[in-house]
Design an enzyme around this catalytic site. Sequence first.
Site: not given
Ligand code: GDP
Ligand code: ADP
Length: 206
Positions: A179, A145, A27, A52, A156, A22-24
């Site tokens: 971010n 999200r 994005t 998803r 998470r 969720g850190a971005g």
């Molecule tokens: N170690 C590792 N972490 C991964 C990999 N792919 C994704 N992640 C991490 O798994 C976590 C969860 O990813 P995801 O389920 O896509 O959720 P999201 O980050 O909230 O969009 C995130 O911290 C990703 O950076 C990988 O190949 N190796």
């Molecule tokens: N700077 C920002 N300001 C507001 N919302 C953001 C920002 N960056 C990302 N978001 C939103 O926050 C949510 C999490 O971002 P995402 O890119 O999916 O995070 P991650 O890949 O690290 O899990 C998404 O819905 C995205 O649109």
Amino acid sequence: MYFSVTLAMQGPRPVVLSGPSGAGKSTLLKKLLKEYENVFGFSVSHTTRQPRPGEVNGKDYHFVTREDMQKEIDAGEFIEHAEFSGNMYGTSKGAVQAVQARNQICVLDIDIQGVKNIKRTDLNPIYIFVQPPSMDILEKRLRDRKTETEESLLKRLTAARVDLELSKEPGLFDLVIINDDLEKAYSELKEMLLEEIKKTEESRKS
Ligand SMILES: Nc1nc2c(ncn2[C@@H]2O[C@H](COP(=O)(O)OP(=O)(O)O)[C@@H](O)[C@H]2O)c(=O)[nH]1
Ligand SMILES: Nc1ncnc2c1ncn2[C@@H]1O[C@H](COP(=O)(O)OP(=O)(O)O)[C@@H](O)[C@H]1O
């Protein structure tokens, strides 16, 4: 066991983006891949989590069963793998090789366990940590999200607190991007990567 990866050291330096869910990261990555379509290539990880809506198999992730993934890990086909929020994630050698074969800068989106394991290989990437402005904002963004159940959201957030602590380890990351404003965060990311981008674009011309 994590082996030294001899597939590295060819072409440009890879980039690792890490940070709480969720850190971005996605994005920022999507913006980068859109602006520099041919310069960067995404390392498509494997995961056992469910896709998803809108996620494409082979593009966002290779969505696999735990059994199949474990078989490939046992066969030595992964550079690193980790358990996150009840699912397995990992970077295969093939994922990185596919990007490097195109002479692109390979970008990996991995968690902190992945960062620590990649440090034991010879991939030699630039390590960037994407940090949310606060835990409250992180929670709000994750909720907005609408991808998580309450259970996975709470997992998470717990993992996020741990990651934020672990990220403070001196030398673990080359850059921490907060971010808050997306455009500002994106500028900081680009600035850090400018040299590698230039090198890659130059090598295209010759
Ligand atoms: N170690 C590792 N972490 C991964 C990999 N792919 C994704 N992640 C991490 O798994 C976590 C969860 O990813 P995801 O389920 O896509 O959720 P999201 O980050 O909230 O969009 C995130 O911290 C990703 O950076 C990988 O190949 N190796
Ligand atoms: N700077 C920002 N300001 C507001 N919302 C953001 C920002 N960056 C990302 N978001 C939103 O926050 C949510 C999490 O971002 P995402 O890119 O999916 O995070 P991650 O890949 O690290 O899990 C998404 O819905 C995205 O649109």
